[in-house]
Each structure stands twice: as C-alpha cells, then as structure tokens.
Design a protein around this motif. Structure first.
Motif, PDB file in Angstrom:
ATOM      1  N   LEU A 121      25.638  48.435  42.917  1.00  0.00           N
ATOM      2  CA  LEU A 121      26.076  48.765  41.511  1.00  0.00           C
ATOM      3  C   LEU A 121      25.968  47.800  40.763  1.00  0.00           C
ATOM      4  CD1 LEU A 121      27.858  50.423  39.084  1.00  0.00           C
ATOM      5  CD2 LEU A 121      29.622  48.906  39.912  1.00  0.00           C
ATOM      6  N   ILE A 122      24.347  48.843  39.850  1.00  0.00           N
ATOM      7  CA  ILE A 122      23.945  48.273  38.867  1.00  0.00           C
ATOM      8  C   ILE A 122      24.302  48.539  37.366  1.00  0.00           C
ATOM      9  CG2 ILE A 122      21.985  47.921  37.405  1.00  0.00           C
ATOM     10  CD1 ILE A 122      20.795  48.137  39.555  1.00  0.00           C
ATOM     11  N   ALA A 123      24.996  48.010  36.620  1.00  0.00           N
ATOM     12  CA  ALA A 123      25.722  48.715  35.307  1.00  0.00           C
ATOM     13  C   ALA A 123      25.540  47.586  34.653  1.00  0.00           C
ATOM     14  CB  ALA A 123      27.484  48.347  34.882  1.00  0.00           C
ATOM     15  N   ARG A 124      25.084  48.251  33.068  1.00  0.00           N
ATOM     16  CA  ARG A 124      24.597  47.322  31.846  1.00  0.00           C
ATOM     17  C   ARG A 124      25.355  48.391  30.558  1.00  0.00           C
ATOM     18  NH1 ARG A 124      17.739  47.629  29.972  1.00  0.00           N
ATOM     19  NH2 ARG A 124      18.485  46.001  28.493  1.00  0.00           N
ATOM     20  N   LEU A 160      26.526  43.203  38.310  1.00  0.00           N
ATOM     21  CA  LEU A 160      25.580  43.648  40.166  1.00  0.00           C
ATOM     22  C   LEU A 160      26.794  43.463  40.526  1.00  0.00           C
ATOM     23  CD1 LEU A 160      23.184  44.072  41.276  1.00  0.00           C
ATOM     24  CD2 LEU A 160      23.559  41.539  41.587  1.00  0.00           C
ATOM     25  N   LEU A 161      27.205  44.241  41.370  1.00  0.00           N
ATOM     26  CA  LEU A 161      27.756  44.682  42.885  1.00  0.00           C
ATOM     27  C   LEU A 161      27.527  45.213  43.953  1.00  0.00           C
ATOM     28  CD1 LEU A 161      30.769  43.843  43.464  1.00  0.00           C
ATOM     29  CD2 LEU A 161      31.795  46.632  42.799  1.00  0.00           C
ATOM     30  N   ARG A 162      27.764  44.337  45.500  1.00  0.00           N
ATOM     31  CA  ARG A 162      26.443  44.938  46.351  1.00  0.00           C
ATOM     32  C   ARG A 162      27.706  44.861  47.602  1.00  0.00           C
ATOM     33  NH1 ARG A 162      21.035  41.141  46.503  1.00  0.00           N
ATOM     34  NH2 ARG A 162      20.433  42.712  47.636  1.00  0.00           N
ATOM     35  N   GLY A 163      27.167  45.566  48.124  1.00  0.00           N
ATOM     36  CA  GLY A 163      28.652  45.796  49.515  1.00  0.00           C
ATOM     37  C   GLY A 163      27.830  47.048  50.492  1.00  0.00           C
ATOM     38  N   VAL A 181      33.948  52.124  42.302  1.00  0.00           N
ATOM     39  CA  VAL A 181      34.169  51.674  40.970  1.00  0.00           C
ATOM     40  C   VAL A 181      35.151  50.758  40.048  1.00  0.00           C
ATOM     41  CG1 VAL A 181      32.651  52.593  38.816  1.00  0.00           C
ATOM     42  CG2 VAL A 181      31.913  53.649  41.214  1.00  0.00           C
ATOM     43  N   PRO A 182      34.700  49.860  39.643  1.00  0.00           N
ATOM     44  CA  PRO A 182      35.734  49.291  39.097  1.00  0.00           C
ATOM     45  C   PRO A 182      35.931  49.778  37.942  1.00  0.00           C
ATOM     46  CG  PRO A 182      33.355  47.831  39.064  1.00  0.00           C
ATOM     47  CD  PRO A 182      33.200  48.862  39.350  1.00  0.00           C
TER      48      PRO A 182
END
Length: 664
Positions: A82-85, A99-102, A107-108
C-alpha cells in the motif's frame, strides 16, 4: 516485473466517511466506463502521484477539494504494498507518504500520520525493480538524461494518457519533455535486454579509460616532439655537473637517451652534501672568512647590548629629573617648617589646639618644625640627579665607540679579503648554484624518465590499454547492436500480429512496422517501398491502433525478458476517442454530463477490436500483465468473459461520491 494494481483508494476529508475503494483484477483487462466529467481521466494522475511523481497532475477542484489522501495497493511477486500520499495543498506536492507491506493487506479506514517520504518511496520502488545504481556518464557532469535509471522513468511504458494514446508524434508518457525523451533513448538498450549491468559498468569504465589514455598519449606526443632538444638539454646538464666535480674524470659524453638517463640517475643517487671543488683551487681564506664572521657576530651582539643600556639609562635619568622638579616645586611652595616657627614667634594661640594658655605650646611647635625640616632636607636630596648617572653614560658611550671602530676595522679586513681572493666569492655562489642545478636536473630526469620505453607514462598506457581491450570484449558494441536489432525486430513482429486485429489500413497489416528506439518512433512501409514515420501516416484510427499494438507487443516482450524492470500494467485513457461523435460546446453545455452512445456500425466494431486485442494479448500471456481502460464505451462494446468491469460511472456515480460533496 510483476507489479499490478489491486486497488485505488481515496480517503475523504469528511470525518466519519469511509474511503472510496476501486478494486481491479490482476492479469486481466479492467474497464471503468462512464460519462464525461466523472473522474475517469483522473485515474492515471492519481496512480502516478502515488508512485512518487515529483509533481501533481490530479485535476483541481472536486477531486482535490474532497480528498485527504490518495493511495494504491499493488501486487508484486512477493507481497502486496500500500502506497498512500497526502493530497496536495494548492500547487505543492507534499512529501508525506504512508507505506504498508504484507502478504494480504487490509486498507486502513483512516490515515492521519505519514511514515515515509518521497525519497524513501523512490528508493523502495527502485529496489523492487532491481535497477543498477549507475550513471551513463562517468565524467561526473550532472546531466539528467544520462543519470541513473529509476522506477519513475519506467512510467513511460505504463501510462497511455488521453493526449498520448492517439498521438502521432509521441509514443510514451512524458516524452514530450526533452530530458525524459533523451534519458529513455539512452537507457532503451538496457530496458530491452540488449545491455546488462556488467556491460554498463564496463562501458562507463571504458569512458574513463579513454579520457586517461588520450591525456597520456597527448603528453607523450608532446614530449616526443622535444626529445632531440631534451638530449642536448641533458648533455648540457651533465657538462655542468662535471664542472661542479660531480662526475668521474673518465666520463665520456653520449647521445644515447638511455645512457644519459642512467648517468643522471647515478649522479642524483650520490648527491654530495657540499661541492667537490678541489682544495687547491681555492686559497685558504675560508678559515679566515669564518673567523671574521664569528667575530662580527660577537661585536654585533655587544653593540646591541650597549645601545640598549644607554637607552635604559636615559629613560631613568628623565624619570628622576621630572620627579625632582616636582618635589622642588612642592618644597618651594609650602615651607611648612618655617611657617610653624613664624607662627610661634608671633605669640598667638597654639596652631594645633587654638588655646592661648597652652603651657608647652612652643616646645611642641619646635618638635613638629624639626620633623618637617628633616623631610624637606630629604626631598632636596631626591630632587638632585646622582652624579653616577653622567659617569655611567659617558663610560657606555666610550665602549660603544670602541666597538663600532672594531667592527669597521673587521669589515675593512673582510672587504680586503674578498677583493684579494675572487675565488672566495665564487665559492659563496657555487654552493648555492650547485644545489639549484641538482634540483633542475632532478625535475628534468623525472619528466623525461617517463619517455623511456619502461617509463611511467608508457607503463600507464600499456596497463590502461590492456584493461580497455578486456572491457571492450565485454561491451561488444557489435553484439549489443545485434541484440538491439533482434529485440526491435521481435517487438515489430509482435506489433504486426496485433495490428492484424485492429482498425488499420490493410497495407499496414502486411509488413511489420519498424520500432526505432533511437527516435522513439514507429516507421511504416508506404508506397514506393519508402519508410515513413507514424506522424506521416493519416487518420487518428491508425495512430491509436499503432499505440495499442506497441503496448501489447512491449508487454509480451518484457514477459519473456529475464529480470525485466518494467511494471506489468498499462492504463489506456479514452482509446475510443477517435471514434467519438463530434459534439459542439453548446451541445456539451446543454447535455451537461456527456455520455457517448455507440451505434452498431464500423466505428463501434473498431472500438470492439481494441478491447478484444488487449484482452486476447493478456490471456495469451497467461495474465502476466494487466490493462486498465478508462472509456465511454459501455458493456455492449467490451463485454466478454476476458474483461472485468470495475465500475460504471453514470447516473450520478463518480470517482468522488456525491455524498462527500453534499455533506461537506
């Protein structure tokens, strides 16, 4: 490289509202269909923005005003990311990323704080694509089109925006900018596998070797032109060395550079601490000269000492004189003892207590007056300069005159000695000249030693030439050119396969086009067996078909390429635009939210070919890449089992939900 879009997320500014999540299927053709002004053309800028673009092309107003964060979830061979900006503020693209990886991400619902920066995201993406950390220019000059290839440069292969997808002049995203175009051209051989990291490293090292070799060869050539003059120069140096007595008596002059160098090396190795001029050539006045110098040094020290003592004595005299004058003025002005006696003789009251009946008044006054008389006498002694001072000053002056006279006599003797023996003068200068000469000889020897076959320059040239020859075999320019030709031929052949199923003129379905990585363009065979650029081909339907065919051919080519760094997805925005019915501005304003209705005619069939061609390409590649089409075309055009319908944005459904706008 397996890198496909799973989700696009927009987090609202409105609290208590769930984010907008758009889900895509990997390994398939995904379609978002809808009317105009529903947000379809914002998909590419949003994904580009999340993938660490330096600027923001997301449309202003509605799509920016109601979003707090934008994000995507991508799937790689190993994990989901997950790449959020954070949404931009006016024209500023923020440096705040999440950034979230797994293995499988959720999704938050809300994003508040960032945990990564723009540089960190770029570094992570470069690592995923395993791109070499190399510049194409080893000179150290900062040129953007020869800088390191980054993940961001590969966006040229994945975005076919509305202004690109049917463009006759530009094939790739953002290559309208010169620096992006030139950088892609320079790196294309590596991207298509014609060059490897080892070849790039060798090529960069060869650039540095070529610069060093050219410099060394120029230096050798320049020195070679003066080699004859150097022989004469070195012979002259060795003659001077003989005059200084630095060469043996049996030395014979030679014109052989090797012998001259050997002689100079031997001479420098046995450099003397002093001149070897024979003792019989100089009179024995050296000892006298040294003795005179020692005497002169002693006299100079004594003269300086006496001058300092005279100066100190004058300072002391001046101080005492000034003090004595001050004391005399006070004594003359006051005369306290006499004043007391005068007061007592007048018979008045006691000057101490004021009483006229004091029994011992006169006795006390006399005691006090005596004390003041003693003090006044002492003051008179202090006020007078002692007689020893003038005597000491006169003695010092006599001693100084005597020493100055001795120094003058010594100088006269020294001048007579110098005038009598000219060789003493020569010896003075000879010591200095000999060591200056030896320094010049050493510099010339070091410089021309490099001209010798075994010299430093020649050894460096041979070493660099050997390394150059070894690296040239690795670079193998002809081999690279053969691989480029083979790769572009394969891509062109694949393009022809897809052109046969697209809406192009029949003559373009017979001969493969030529994909030219130098010009980043396509050439087609026209009448008269001449090759023409795509821009010289008529009809926008031809242009869009060549774009579709090239993107499909490239993705199929990258699938077969080992360790390709190009992401496995392509997004097409409005590929059917060339078949739209033309609406005037007045009609557009009247209709408002424009939707295009395709009738069953040849244009509708042409659009269907676009969807079928892309879907079949993905299917034949076993889902190795993913396509996303953003278009007006509805299910009657694209509907089949190989196409995944992501969203239908009509009847009020849009990228930004109406609820967000109404509640804010």
């Amino acid at each position: 490289m397996k890198f496909q879009i799973l989700k696009l997320i927009i987090w609202p500014k409105l609290e208590g509202t769930l984010p907008q999540v758009i889900e895509f299927v990997p390994g398939k053709l995904n379609v978002i269909t809808g009317s105009s002004r529903t947000g379809k053309s914002a998909i590419i800028p949003i994904i580009d923005y999340c993938l660490a673009s330096s600027d923001c092309s997301i449309p202003i107003d509605t799509i920016r005003d109601h979003a707090s964060w934008y994000g995507i979830v991508v799937e790689t061979a190993m994990e989901q990311i997950l790449i959020a900006r954070r949404a931009p503020v006016i024209n500023k693209s923020p440096n705040h990323f999440y950034l979230l990886r797994g293995e499988k991400l959720v999704v938050p619902v809300v994003l508040v704080e960032s945990n990564e920066t723009l540089d960190g995201i770029k570094l992570m993406l470069d690592g995923l694509s395993a791109l070499p950390y190399l510049d194409l220019n080893s000179s150290g000059e900062k040129t953007s089109y020869q800088a390191r290839l980054g993940f961001r440069d590969l966006m040229a292969f994945v975005f076919q925006s509305q202004d690109i997808v049917a463009n006759q002049n530009i094939l790739f995203y953002k290559t309208h900018a010169h620096e992006h175009r030139e950088k892609l051209r320079n790196w294309f051989p590596f991207i298509i596998g014609a060059e490897t990291t080892e070849i790039l490293q060798a090529r960069i090292r060869i650039q540095e070797i070529e610069r060093n070799l050219n410099r060394l060869k120029r230096e050798v050539e320049r020195m070679g032109t003066v080699s004859a003059a150097w022989v004469a120069n070195m012979q002259g140096h060795l003659r001077i060395a003989g005059e200084y007595g630095l060469l043996p008596d049996d030395y014979e002059e030679s014109t052989d550079p090797s012998i001259l160098l050997e002689t100079a090396a031997s001479l420098l190795h046995t450099t003397p601490d002093h001149s070897k001029t024979a003792a019989g050539d100089i009179q024995t006045s050296n000892a006298e000269r040294l003795e005179m110098e020692r005497k002169e040094e002693k006299l100079s020290i004594s003269i300086a000492s006496i001058k300092k003592r005279l100066h100190d004595l004058k300072d002391l005299q001046s101080g005492l004189y000034n003090y004595g004058n001050s004391v005399r003025r006070r004594k003359d002005r006051l005369h306290i003892s006499q004043w007391l006696l005068d007061m007592d003789s007048e018979g008045g009251p006691c000057p101490s207590c004021g009483s006229a009946e004091h029994p011992l008044a006169r006795h006390e006054i006399l005691k006090i007056a005596n004390v003041f008389q003693q003090l006044e006498g002492e003051s008179k002694k202090v006020a007078e300069i002692p007689g020893a001072f003038p005597r000491e000053e006169e003695k010092l002056k006599i001693d100084l005159d005597r020493l100055l006279e001795e120094k003058k006599i010594l100088q006269d003797s020294f001048d007579l000695l110098r005038a009598r023996d000219q060789k003493v003068q020569q010896e003075f200068q000879q010591n200095k000249n000999m060591y200056l000469f030896l320094g010049q000889l050493k510099a010339n020897y070091d410089y021309f030693q490099k001209l010798n076959d075994g010299g430093e320059f020649q050894r460096d040239i041979e070493r660099l030439q050997a390394e150059y020859d070894r690296l040239s075999k690795i670079v193998d320019i002809q081999g690279v050119n053969r691989r480029i030709a083979a790769a572009t031929e394969r891509i062109s052949s694949k393009m022809l396969t897809y052109l046969k199923t697209l809406d192009v003129e029949d003559k373009y379905k017979e001969v493969p086009p030529r994909f030219d990585i130098k010009d980043l363009n396509i050439k087609v065979l026209g009448s008269g067996d001449h090759w023409y650029f795509l821009s010289e081909v008529g009809s926008a339907s031809n242009w869009v078909s060549f774009h579709i065919a090239l993107m499909c051919a490239l993705q199929e080519f990258f699938k077969d390429l080992k360790n390709s760094a190009v992401p496995g997805f392509v997004i097409f925005d409005q590929p059917s635009q060339v078949y739209f019915p033309k609406l005037s501005k007045a009609q557009s304003a009247e209709i408002g939210e424009i939707d295009v209705q395709f009738e069953e005619d040849e244009d509708a069939e042409a659009v269907k070919k676009i969807f079928r061609t892309i879907a079949n390409c993905i299917k034949q590649s076993n889902g190795s890449w993913q396509a996303i089409i953003l278009d007006h075309a509805d299910q009657s055009i694209y509907g089949n089992e190989d196409v995944h319908e992501v969203a239908v944005w009509r009847d009020g459904n849009k990228l930004i939900p109406t609820e967000w706008i109404l509640r804010q």
